[in-house]
Design a protein around this motif. Structure first.
Motif, PDB file in Angstrom:
ATOM      1  N   GLU A 199       7.178   8.708  -6.351  1.00 43.17           N
ATOM      2  CA  GLU A 199       7.467   7.647  -5.445  1.00 43.17           C
ATOM      3  C   GLU A 199       6.425   7.505  -4.417  1.00 43.17           C
ATOM      4  O   GLU A 199       5.876   8.320  -4.100  1.00 43.17           O
ATOM      5  CB  GLU A 199       8.946   8.019  -4.671  1.00 43.17           C
ATOM      6  CG  GLU A 199      10.136   8.005  -5.439  1.00 43.17           C
ATOM      7  CD  GLU A 199      10.472   9.400  -6.448  1.00 43.17           C
ATOM      8  OE1 GLU A 199       9.544  10.134  -5.929  1.00 43.17           O
ATOM      9  OE2 GLU A 199      11.293   9.426  -7.169  1.00 43.17           O
ATOM     10  N   SER A 200       6.405   6.345  -3.727  1.00 40.29           N
ATOM     11  CA  SER A 200       5.685   6.224  -2.392  1.00 40.29           C
ATOM     12  C   SER A 200       6.558   6.168  -1.220  1.00 40.29           C
ATOM     13  O   SER A 200       7.973   6.022  -1.435  1.00 40.29           O
ATOM     14  CB  SER A 200       4.786   5.009  -2.505  1.00 40.29           C
ATOM     15  OG  SER A 200       5.583   3.673  -2.707  1.00 40.29           O
ATOM     16  N   ALA A 242      11.979   6.645   0.604  1.00 34.40           N
ATOM     17  CA  ALA A 242      11.475   6.769  -0.769  1.00 34.40           C
ATOM     18  C   ALA A 242      11.523   5.152  -1.109  1.00 34.40           C
ATOM     19  O   ALA A 242      12.472   4.764  -1.168  1.00 34.40           O
ATOM     20  CB  ALA A 242      11.967   7.745  -1.673  1.00 34.40           C
ATOM     21  N   GLU A 245       7.403   1.204  -4.945  1.00 34.02           N
ATOM     22  CA  GLU A 245       5.834   0.802  -4.420  1.00 34.02           C
ATOM     23  C   GLU A 245       5.869  -0.001  -3.128  1.00 34.02           C
ATOM     24  O   GLU A 245       6.299  -0.996  -3.037  1.00 34.02           O
ATOM     25  CB  GLU A 245       5.272  -0.237  -5.554  1.00 34.02           C
ATOM     26  CG  GLU A 245       4.763   0.326  -6.914  1.00 34.02           C
ATOM     27  CD  GLU A 245       4.097   1.570  -6.336  1.00 34.02           C
ATOM     28  OE1 GLU A 245       3.228   1.208  -5.695  1.00 34.02           O
ATOM     29  OE2 GLU A 245       3.820   2.378  -7.344  1.00 34.02           O
ATOM     30  N   ARG A 277       2.436   3.889   4.894  1.00 24.85           N
ATOM     31  CA  ARG A 277       2.837   4.284   3.750  1.00 24.85           C
ATOM     32  C   ARG A 277       1.977   5.756   3.299  1.00 24.85           C
ATOM     33  O   ARG A 277       0.820   5.823   3.744  1.00 24.85           O
ATOM     34  CB  ARG A 277       2.421   3.087   2.805  1.00 24.85           C
ATOM     35  CG  ARG A 277       2.658   3.470   1.149  1.00 24.85           C
ATOM     36  CD  ARG A 277       2.299   2.518   0.408  1.00 24.85           C
ATOM     37  NE  ARG A 277       0.726   2.475   0.433  1.00 24.85           N
ATOM     38  CZ  ARG A 277      -0.122   1.487  -0.305  1.00 24.85           C
ATOM     39  NH1 ARG A 277       0.586   0.751  -1.146  1.00 24.85           N
ATOM     40  NH2 ARG A 277      -1.631   1.453  -0.178  1.00 24.85           N
ATOM     41  N   PHE A 278       2.652   6.565   2.403  1.00 24.97           N
ATOM     42  CA  PHE A 278       2.086   7.618   2.170  1.00 24.97           C
ATOM     43  C   PHE A 278       2.658   8.202   0.708  1.00 24.97           C
ATOM     44  O   PHE A 278       3.755   7.710   0.570  1.00 24.97           O
ATOM     45  CB  PHE A 278       2.143   8.607   2.983  1.00 24.97           C
ATOM     46  CG  PHE A 278       3.597   9.155   3.266  1.00 24.97           C
ATOM     47  CD1 PHE A 278       4.146  10.227   2.831  1.00 24.97           C
ATOM     48  CD2 PHE A 278       4.251   8.723   4.436  1.00 24.97           C
ATOM     49  CE1 PHE A 278       5.397  10.764   3.153  1.00 24.97           C
ATOM     50  CE2 PHE A 278       5.536   8.998   4.625  1.00 24.97           C
ATOM     51  CZ  PHE A 278       6.105  10.130   4.062  1.00 24.97           C
ATOM     52  N   ARG A 279       1.949   9.022   0.240  1.00 22.34           N
ATOM     53  CA  ARG A 279       2.648   9.573  -1.155  1.00 22.34           C
ATOM     54  C   ARG A 279       2.816  11.353  -0.728  1.00 22.34           C
ATOM     55  O   ARG A 279       2.010  11.768   0.100  1.00 22.34           O
ATOM     56  CB  ARG A 279       1.676   9.524  -2.257  1.00 22.34           C
ATOM     57  CG  ARG A 279       1.731   8.191  -2.887  1.00 22.34           C
ATOM     58  CD  ARG A 279       1.178   7.976  -4.374  1.00 22.34           C
ATOM     59  NE  ARG A 279       1.333   6.520  -4.959  1.00 22.34           N
ATOM     60  CZ  ARG A 279       2.375   5.895  -5.259  1.00 22.34           C
ATOM     61  NH1 ARG A 279       3.415   6.646  -5.343  1.00 22.34           N
ATOM     62  NH2 ARG A 279       2.401   4.797  -5.782  1.00 22.34           N
ATOM     63  N   HIS A 281       2.818  15.008  -1.658  1.00 21.27           N
ATOM     64  CA  HIS A 281       2.085  16.076  -2.524  1.00 21.27           C
ATOM     65  C   HIS A 281       2.965  17.230  -2.600  1.00 21.27           C
ATOM     66  O   HIS A 281       3.590  17.467  -1.502  1.00 21.27           O
ATOM     67  CB  HIS A 281       0.975  16.142  -2.414  1.00 21.27           C
ATOM     68  CG  HIS A 281       0.036  15.125  -2.868  1.00 21.27           C
ATOM     69  ND1 HIS A 281      -0.692  15.018  -3.922  1.00 21.27           N
ATOM     70  CD2 HIS A 281      -0.243  13.888  -2.287  1.00 21.27           C
ATOM     71  CE1 HIS A 281      -1.371  14.011  -4.173  1.00 21.27           C
ATOM     72  NE2 HIS A 281      -1.103  12.921  -3.247  1.00 21.27           N
TER      73      HIS A 281
END
Length: 393
Positions: A199-200, A242, A245, A277-279, A281
């Motif tokens: 998810e982004s 979450a 896109e 926006r971020f992803r 990790h």
């Protein structure tokens, strides 16, 4: 944060700290308190003034008390924030469970909602009171070590010689790269693409009318994904959601539609202050030390924002590493702090997975089980203690 004119780099120092975010600042304050010579460098011309992390937990406030025994540092930060004593889990608008912090065995039985730039500002003020400063803008492009020390080279060709170098320079750490320390996705089960979630995530600070009000942090589950809503000073709220896109810069209409879908009838968003926006990790460094090079904060561990653990763990890293440098117990630093990072990553991974499951059977089981578990005082207290990071004293 105010702009600081570039300070010339000295030729040498005892400890070079790369990165002047919360982790680097906490480390620098600890070193200054201990009378250890250091240079704190950052590649930005001034401190970032975006919000990013938004919660300071009880254990971090205890650390700030130790960094300024007069209590002024902590009092300054608390005065800039909103103390919240309840974390509530909902399914959309329906309450499932609540975790209360007000019974925690600490001088700070709450979560302090405060923008990251305020946390950085009070740490910088404490550093300056101790005679320290941030050297900006200096981008470190190379770090080499030998038997006698380490040499940093900047993008503009300056060099700095140090007995030890600390990478507090984030997920893409130049110091970790120079140390050749692996930064692999870790978890059970392993996350996709080497530690990145699919998810982004949307992050937005808004002015809105919010039915639950400013006295709780809400984690709202939903078929489209989890949403965190937390109060901030000045009547603002932080939204983290979450999204399959997310757009690069979510606009007001996007955030309004998001809230209408996730928590129908609960939120009326009036103004968008800031968004990104971020992803996520999910990684832990294979080691926290390679010779004279050491890691702390996001250079050593990154994970889901669930529970607001990241900046807090980093500040505690900085304090622990400063004490280790003062006492000479560098091996003890990794032994104490790396297991904490693994535990935080495991907790935030479980929270994120539970909140993002699309499986209707698992969702129904989760929503039925949570209210039952929340009625068990020992479990409630355990989760509150874990989120407050009081287990890591």
């Amino acid at each position: 944060m105010t702009h600081t004119a570039a300070l010339p780099l000295p030729a040498r120092t005892e400890v070079a700290v790369v990165g002047a975010g919360p982790t680097g600042l906490a480390l620098a304050v600890t070193l200054a308190e201990a009378g250890i010579d250091f240079v704190l460098l950052d590649r930005q011309a001034e401190g970032a003034n975006t919000s990013r992390a938004a919660v300071v937990h009880a254990r971090t406030l205890e650390v700030l008390d130790e960094l300024d025994p007069s209590g002024a540092l902590t009092a300054d930060l608390v005065g800039r924030g909103v103390p919240v004593s309840r974390f509530r889990i909902r399914d959309g608008a329906r309450p499932l469970a609540a975790v209360d912090f007000d019974g925690l065995p600490t001088a700070h039985p709450y979560a302090l909602m405060v923008p990251q730039y305020e946390t950085e500002a009070v740490l910088l003020s404490r550093l300056r009171a101790l005679g320290g400063e941030v050297h900006r803008p200096y981008e470190v492009t190379a770090v080499t070590q030998d038997a006698d020390g380490a040499t940093l080279t900047t993008a503009t060709g300056e060099t700095l010689r140090a007995a030890h170098v600390v990478g507090a320079d984030g997920m893409h750490s130049a110091v970790r790269g120079a140390a050749d320390i692996a930064f692999e996705g870790w978890g059970s089960p392993r996350t996709e693409s080497g530690g990145a979630y699919g998810e982004s995530f949307v992050l937005a600070d808004v002015v809105m009318d919010w039915a639950p009000g400013p006295h709780e942090v809400t984690l709202a589950f939903g078929a489209a994904g989890p949403t965190v809503i937390a109060p901030l000073p000045g009547g603002r709220y932080r939204i983290v959601a979450a999204v399959a896109e997310a757009p690069a810069e979510p606009d007001l209409a996007f955030v309004r539609d998001l809230m209408d879908e996730r928590v129908p009838g609960q939120a009326a968003v009036r103004e968008l202050v800031w968004s990104s926006r971020f992803r996520i990790h999910h990684r832990v460094a294979a080691a926290y030390r390679a010779g004279r090079l050491l890691l702390a904060g996001d250079a050593a561990h990154v994970h889901s924002p669930a529970g607001g653990q990241g900046m807090n763990t980093g500040i505690q890293d900085g304090y622990a590493l400063g004490r280790a440098l003062a006492t000479g117990d560098l091996d003890g630093y990794e032994a104490r702090r790396r297991p904490v990072a693994r535990r935080v990553v495991a907790l935030t991974h479980r929270m994120t997975r539970a909140a993002t499951t699309r499986n209707p059977v698992l969702r129904a089981a989760r929503n039925a089980l949570l209210p039952l578990l929340a009625r068990i005082p020992a479990l409630r207290d355990r989760l509150a203690t874990e989120l407050a990071e009081l287990n890591y004293r």
